[in-house]
Design a protein around this motif. Sequence first.
Motif, PDB file in Angstrom:
ATOM      1  N   GLY A   1       2.277 -39.173  57.388  1.00  0.00           N
ATOM      2  CA  GLY A   1       1.279 -38.533  56.551  1.00  0.00           C
ATOM      3  C   GLY A   1       0.901 -39.374  55.352  1.00  0.00           C
ATOM      4  N   ARG A   2      -0.146 -38.939  54.679  1.00  0.00           N
ATOM      5  CA  ARG A   2      -0.566 -39.585  53.437  1.00  0.00           C
ATOM      6  C   ARG A   2      -0.675 -38.529  52.353  1.00  0.00           C
ATOM      7  N   GLN A   3      -0.552 -38.957  51.139  1.00  0.00           N
ATOM      8  CA  GLN A   3      -0.543 -38.007  50.031  1.00  0.00           C
ATOM      9  C   GLN A   3      -1.830 -37.186  50.005  1.00  0.00           C
ATOM     10  N   TRP A   4      -1.669 -35.896  49.776  1.00  0.00           N
ATOM     11  CA  TRP A   4      -2.809 -34.989  49.666  1.00  0.00           C
ATOM     12  C   TRP A   4      -3.750 -35.482  48.564  1.00  0.00           C
ATOM     13  N   GLN A   5      -5.017 -35.684  48.935  1.00  0.00           N
ATOM     14  CA  GLN A   5      -6.009 -36.161  47.979  1.00  0.00           C
ATOM     15  C   GLN A   5      -7.235 -35.252  47.915  1.00  0.00           C
ATOM     16  N   ARG A   6      -7.228 -34.181  48.682  1.00  0.00           N
ATOM     17  CA  ARG A   6      -8.414 -33.320  48.733  1.00  0.00           C
ATOM     18  C   ARG A   6      -8.658 -32.617  47.398  1.00  0.00           C
ATOM     19  N   THR A   7      -7.597 -32.335  46.690  1.00  0.00           N
ATOM     20  CA  THR A   7      -7.662 -31.830  45.320  1.00  0.00           C
ATOM     21  C   THR A   7      -6.620 -32.592  44.518  1.00  0.00           C
ATOM     22  N   TYR A   8      -6.710 -32.529  43.198  1.00  0.00           N
ATOM     23  CA  TYR A   8      -5.767 -33.280  42.365  1.00  0.00           C
ATOM     24  C   TYR A   8      -4.367 -32.697  42.476  1.00  0.00           C
ATOM     25  N   ARG A   9      -3.419 -33.559  42.803  1.00  0.00           N
ATOM     26  CA  ARG A   9      -2.009 -33.178  42.873  1.00  0.00           C
ATOM     27  C   ARG A   9      -1.205 -34.274  42.183  1.00  0.00           C
TER      28      ARG A   9
END
Length: 338
Positions: free
Chosen positions: A61-69
């Motif tokens: 997986g890759r780090q969630w980037q759809r919203t700021y985390r």
Amino acid sequence: MGQQSPTRIGFTGDVMLGRLVDTRQRTRRRAPDAVWGSVSDQLRELDGLVINLECCLSTRGRQWQRTYRPFHFRADPDWAIPALESVGVDVCALANNHVLDYETIALRDTLATLDEAGIAHAGAGETIDEALEPAVRSIGDCEIAVVSFTDNTPEYAADEETPGTAWIEIDVGDEETKRRVREALDRARRSNPDLLVASLHWGPNMVTEPSASFREFGRWLVEEGVDLVHGHSAHVFHGIELHDGRPIVYDAGDFVDDYAVDPELQNDRSFLFVLSVTDVGEPVELRLVPTEISECTVSTASAEAATWARQRMRSLSARYGTTFEQDGADLVLELDTG
């Protein structure tokens, strides 16, 4: 014939095995159970163990980037699963704000690796229908069912077609919340459990007490038949309230992590919460065993840390009329469920 000994089930706050915890385990080639430190024997001696797993278990997986985390937590299952198995973790609550940190593929890996290890889980799934399914386990003489919800990170919420968490509004006036929670509780009751647990990852970080709406919600859960409310998310423990003889642990604090320590709130200090249940399914005692975190490892609390934690727990719980006895380093809450 003598009365059987009670079944002892442990509950912990956040178990975050990612980031520096994961790096330390892998690069230093520590034994999988090293993360449990001097608490490991106490954990193994329990009949059962329920945790909030505050990370995904995957190397993909890759780090969630759809919203700021700002933070992303992921642990390698090659050591994390043996670590959970080494102390007999029975149930992982997954409804939280980190289980999708490395996107859907890592969530799916988490579900699959827990299933393969025979560790029950609740609160996340391929769809909201799966996320609402309870975790059901036989522990000693006790059948336990755990449902798991969160009000954190709505973008991680599952729906009819999208993987994610069992997300709700913490509001007893919200009809959709009540419908969703009641549906999960009804499913849990189909197994005819002796003990029904609601595990909630709720509220913001570093707050020292639950809001009035959280207290109302916790009491409503008990009135709906929940035997123990297992709260977490704040990173610091909160007081405990008894409602109709059932304990509401508003926040269990942190159990394992790599977080910076606030010198006033002392988020490295908490408890292992041990619930004793009779052979007819009655909770009779909640024991609080002081713990502290150091160098990405949980340990039995030092004398100074234990004293601080006991005093703080007594103070926080007094506002709810809750009092404890002391047994050695532990606090003991007798439960009158009659």
